[in-house]
Design an enzyme around this catalytic site. Sequence first.
Site, PDB file in Angstrom:
ATOM      1  CE  LYS A  49      -3.694   0.122   2.773  1.00 15.87           C
ATOM      2  NZ  LYS A  49      -5.004   0.448   2.215  1.00 15.87           N
TER       3      LYS A  49
ATOM      4  NE  ARG B  30      -6.644   4.033   4.551  1.00 13.32           N
ATOM      5  CZ  ARG B  30      -7.893   3.806   4.186  1.00 13.32           C
ATOM      6  NH1 ARG B  30      -8.317   2.576   4.016  1.00 13.32           N
ATOM      7  NH2 ARG B  30      -8.709   4.800   3.975  1.00 13.32           N
TER       8      ARG B  30
ATOM      9  N   GLY C  10      -7.865  -7.389   4.409  1.00 11.86           N
ATOM     10  CA  GLY C  10      -8.734  -7.452   5.583  1.00 11.86           C
ATOM     11  C   GLY C  10      -8.140  -8.174   6.789  1.00 11.86           C
TER      12      GLY C  10
ATOM     13  CG  MET D  41      -2.412  -7.353   9.221  1.00 11.98           C
ATOM     14  SD  MET D  41      -0.751  -6.884   8.796  1.00 11.98           S
ATOM     15  CE  MET D  41      -0.904  -6.410   7.100  1.00 11.98           C
TER      16      MET D  41
ATOM     17  NE  ARG E 241      -5.866  -4.888  -2.852  1.00  3.37           N
ATOM     18  CZ  ARG E 241      -6.401  -5.043  -1.658  1.00  3.37           C
ATOM     19  NH1 ARG E 241      -5.640  -5.006  -0.593  1.00  3.37           N
ATOM     20  NH2 ARG E 241      -7.679  -5.247  -1.501  1.00  3.37           N
TER      21      ARG E 241
ATOM     22  CG  HIS F 230     -13.910 -10.768   4.134  1.00  3.91           C
ATOM     23  ND1 HIS F 230     -14.220 -12.054   4.489  1.00  3.91           N
ATOM     24  CD2 HIS F 230     -12.599 -10.603   4.405  1.00  3.91           C
ATOM     25  CE1 HIS F 230     -13.142 -12.641   4.975  1.00  3.91           C
ATOM     26  NE2 HIS F 230     -12.141 -11.778   4.942  1.00  3.91           N
TER      27      HIS F 230
ATOM     28  CB  SER G 283      10.641 -43.947 -12.593  1.00  7.99           C
ATOM     29  OG  SER G 283       9.556 -43.144 -12.221  1.00  7.99           O
TER      30      SER G 283
ATOM     31  CB  CYS H 180       6.311 -42.060 -11.259  1.00  5.01           C
ATOM     32  SG  CYS H 180       7.024 -43.437 -10.357  1.00  5.01           S
TER      33      CYS H 180
ATOM     34  CE1 TYR I 203       8.993 -40.007 -16.064  1.00  7.57           C
ATOM     35  CE2 TYR I 203      11.058 -40.275 -17.279  1.00  7.57           C
ATOM     36  CZ  TYR I 203      10.064 -40.803 -16.459  1.00  7.57           C
ATOM     37  OH  TYR I 203      10.135 -42.102 -16.040  1.00  7.57           O
TER      38      TYR I 203
HETATM   39  C1  PEP Z   1       5.995 -44.452  -5.218  1.00 10.18           C
HETATM   40  O1  PEP Z   1       6.288 -45.205  -4.321  1.00 10.18           O
HETATM   41  O2  PEP Z   1       6.322 -43.258  -5.262  1.00 10.18           O
HETATM   42  C2  PEP Z   1       5.179 -44.942  -6.345  1.00 10.18           C
HETATM   43  C3  PEP Z   1       4.932 -44.165  -7.386  1.00 10.18           C
HETATM   44  O3  PEP Z   1       4.643 -46.170  -6.245  1.00 10.18           O
HETATM   45  P1  PEP Z   1       3.338 -46.503  -5.373  1.00 10.18           P
HETATM   46  O4  PEP Z   1       2.735 -45.231  -4.944  1.00 10.18           O
HETATM   47  O5  PEP Z   1       2.467 -47.286  -6.272  1.00 10.18           O
HETATM   48  O6  PEP Z   1       3.923 -47.304  -4.265  1.00 10.18           O
END
Ligand code: PEP
Length: 922
Positions: free
Chosen positions: A27, A97, A106, A108, A341, A457, A806, A873, A893
């Site tokens: 502000k 303010r 809102g 503070m 803002r 709000h 992975s 993963c 990835y």
């Molecule tokens: C993991 O362990 O991160 C995984 C992807 O396998 P799961 O969740 O199936 O054990």
Amino acid sequence: MAPKYVYFFGEGKADGKADMKHLLGGKGANLAEMTNIGIPVPPGFTITTEVCDAYYKNKQQYPKGLDKEIAQNLSMLEKLMGAKLGDSNNPLLVSVRSGAAASMPGMMDTVLNLGLNPETVMGLIKKTGNERFTWDAYRRFISMFGDVVMGIERHYFEEILDKYKKKSRVKNDTDLTTEQLKNIVEEYKEIYKKNAREPFPNNPAEQLHRAIQAVFASWNNPRAIKYRQLYEIKGLIGTAVNVQAMVFGNMGDHSATGVCFTRNPSTGENKFYGEFLINAQGEDVVAGIRTPEPIANLEKEMPAVYKQLFKYKNILEKHFKDVQDIEFTIQENRLFMLQTRNGKRTAPAAIKIAVDMVKEKLIDKKTAISRIDPNQLDQLLHPTFDPKAKREVIAEGLPASPGAATGRVVFSAEQAERLAEKNEQVILVRKETSPEDIGGMHVSQGILTTSGGMTSHAAVVARGMGKCCIAGCSAIHVDYKKQLFKVDGKVIREGTFISLDGSSGEVMMGNVATLVPKLSDDFATLMTWADEIRKLKVRTNADTKIDARKAREFGAEGIGLCRTEHMFFGENRIDFVRQMILSAPDVKNLKTKIAYIQKEISNAQNNKINVLKKDLARAQNEIKYPMTAYMSALKKLLPMQRRDFEQIFKEMDGLPVTIRLLDPPLHEFLPQEENNQREIAKRMKISFQEIQEKVSALHELNPMLGHRGCRLGITYPEIYEMQVQAIIEAACNMKKKGIIIYPEIMLPLISTEKELIILKELIQKNAKEIMEKKGVKVNYLIGTMIELPRAALIADNIARHAEFFSFGTNDLTQMTFGFSRDDVGSFVPEYIDNEILEKDPFQVLDQEGVGKLIQIGINGGRSTRKELKIGICGEHGGNPQTVSFCHGIGMDYVSCSPFRVPIARLAAAHAALEQPVSRATI
Ligand code: PEP
Ligand code: MG
């Protein structure tokens, strides 16, 4: 040089500027900037965030020299305004303010109309000639000061106001007479005295001193702390305090106050948007006490002022190159800008605005990308109501924040939090919300208020949260005491299901069916810009053709994890899986026995051989039955798995598909409860005892650390052989049909090099035979998950045999912390509350520990195999913070659930913008 604690702004010149947010708060910095670029801003001064920091560090004492600086700045302000704080003939009133570097709307505190006392009230009446306005300002000041400085609950004051309104049968506070306001002031003072145990302070210098202190203290009020936690606002030292000459929107019908956005913050449409209230102060708009008028009406009511406002909003948007959320006040036809803002906006609006602004050449693509918070995309991917579903509309309010929400009615934030803990979906219904409700709003599916406008709000906070909200639904009458609301003769009690359509403003009875949303062209445009920038590939975790298709629509570049066990749960196959599991332990035990006897025979003396041979014949006979059951179950499963893989390869034509061989402990497929076991025994025509025995034989104390993952492949190789056959046959069949396939076979839970060697041989041998039989050659990869600390530590050896890694960070987190991934709810929340952990490590990757193992794994793996393909993963793969980490350490990835694919794509682009140098290779 002595440190400077106070920065002045006024008369077209300011000590500060826009890039000083850290010191002056958002502000303060923007008030300075607006002053510098010639926008009419009431003059004032900003006390820096460093003072707030010092205030907390030095036991709530101000730094030396501050009082003097405040006095100097106040006297500059008085000179400029030609009025003096506390002067009984010509009093100056100021606002005090808060304003931190990050916007916390809102959360503070603010005190307006400071400087009033029995003498200055007379002076102000003389000066303005407006007695009613002066008393109105005085009663507002007492209640605000009481609330903010002394912590007197607001409802004490509101009850008095309501009493007067009721007595004279008027709806609005503007309808109260001067006499009534005078009486209200007296009653307010009484309430103040009763609660504060001291009379209301009349000395304006003391009022100012205490108000400044209270605003600094509001930095650490519970709702501000909660807000910072919720929005992960970190690294700020405190709030600044802005002391500014008051301008009044409540001086009569030529005065007004309002809030506006340079573009529509709900849809992103490039159309001036906002609302205002004639004869009101800013708090009235934000608190939603009266329902304001749309900004377009201002053009009719005050055309000259509207023209000015329109001009300034354009200047501000061009100057700040972003949508501005502006507060303004009109005092007797004179326009003042009180704040600007960057406006909070919904995800669809954010995308439209970013894309439009690139087209308008206001910003470049990179800026557009960096403006969209990847987490915000979640909102876009949320469902809308099925247009075919029946709607029983019971009321209509303002469509304050889009989305579809259904849940049970609750009337308090606390109740919302209580029910949400029990996984109930709730709709928070309030007359109006206040910052204390933030926790309850967060856990609700949607918010419904009966008063307040589009910038109340509830509306502002809900939009920021991406939560569905209907505001100002005045047909609904809430009775907090009886825990019900009435609408059009109907009574809706707590716990009843209702649905909110945040795009139309309709409130409906019941649980209305929802639909998956469609994404706009602007979304697609933005995503292609993100794709141009990012280095990380984004794959998906998908086990069905439907998930695979969805993920591909969302831009997935392949499957990073196909969990084959999920395919085993289908109605028509679970019984075969169970048949396989029930016979598998016998097969294993008898196979071990046979191998043992055969070994004995080869070493035995003549006289023992005959006995051993008899044992062998018995064992070979015994194994026949379970073996037949086991192999016939696998045979039944084979074509089903093959079809699954064919469908997935088809959906992912041209993209890699990583298929993980069976992972979970087998007992997961067997029913644990007696009635289910009995039912299955009946269906499978075996005895209940047999099922019970098998379940107890497979029972493990720590199944997560037990007979699972590749350990199953070692002990039950036929299962993995069947899966490899299904994958390779599917690959051959699809290749014959012209589908481009890149199968990647992944082994779970590898912890030793030997496991990998054995299973790799199994895969290669079976794949070779099948390809020869089919007369088709398929290029496929064999890789491993890295989800055990040991695997990460010996990654250099593992990479000799694995063509890709992975990181399964779900298990890796579990195994590194020693926290069961299924039981963290019992203590992790407490760990977070007590700051032992910053976050749940199963949601956001623990970079310090688990991340270190990943880094060791990557370094080890690539030291053996330079071009080793590496991904993640675990569930973390869709978390923006983790995506950024994966980019930085050179993964190729990330893989995440389909609905998180766009989030990961955008997060990967952010990471590439923030860390241009990374090791990512493809
Ligand atoms: C993991 O362990 O991160 C995984 C992807 O396998 P799961 O969740 O199936 O054990
Ligand atoms: Mg795992």
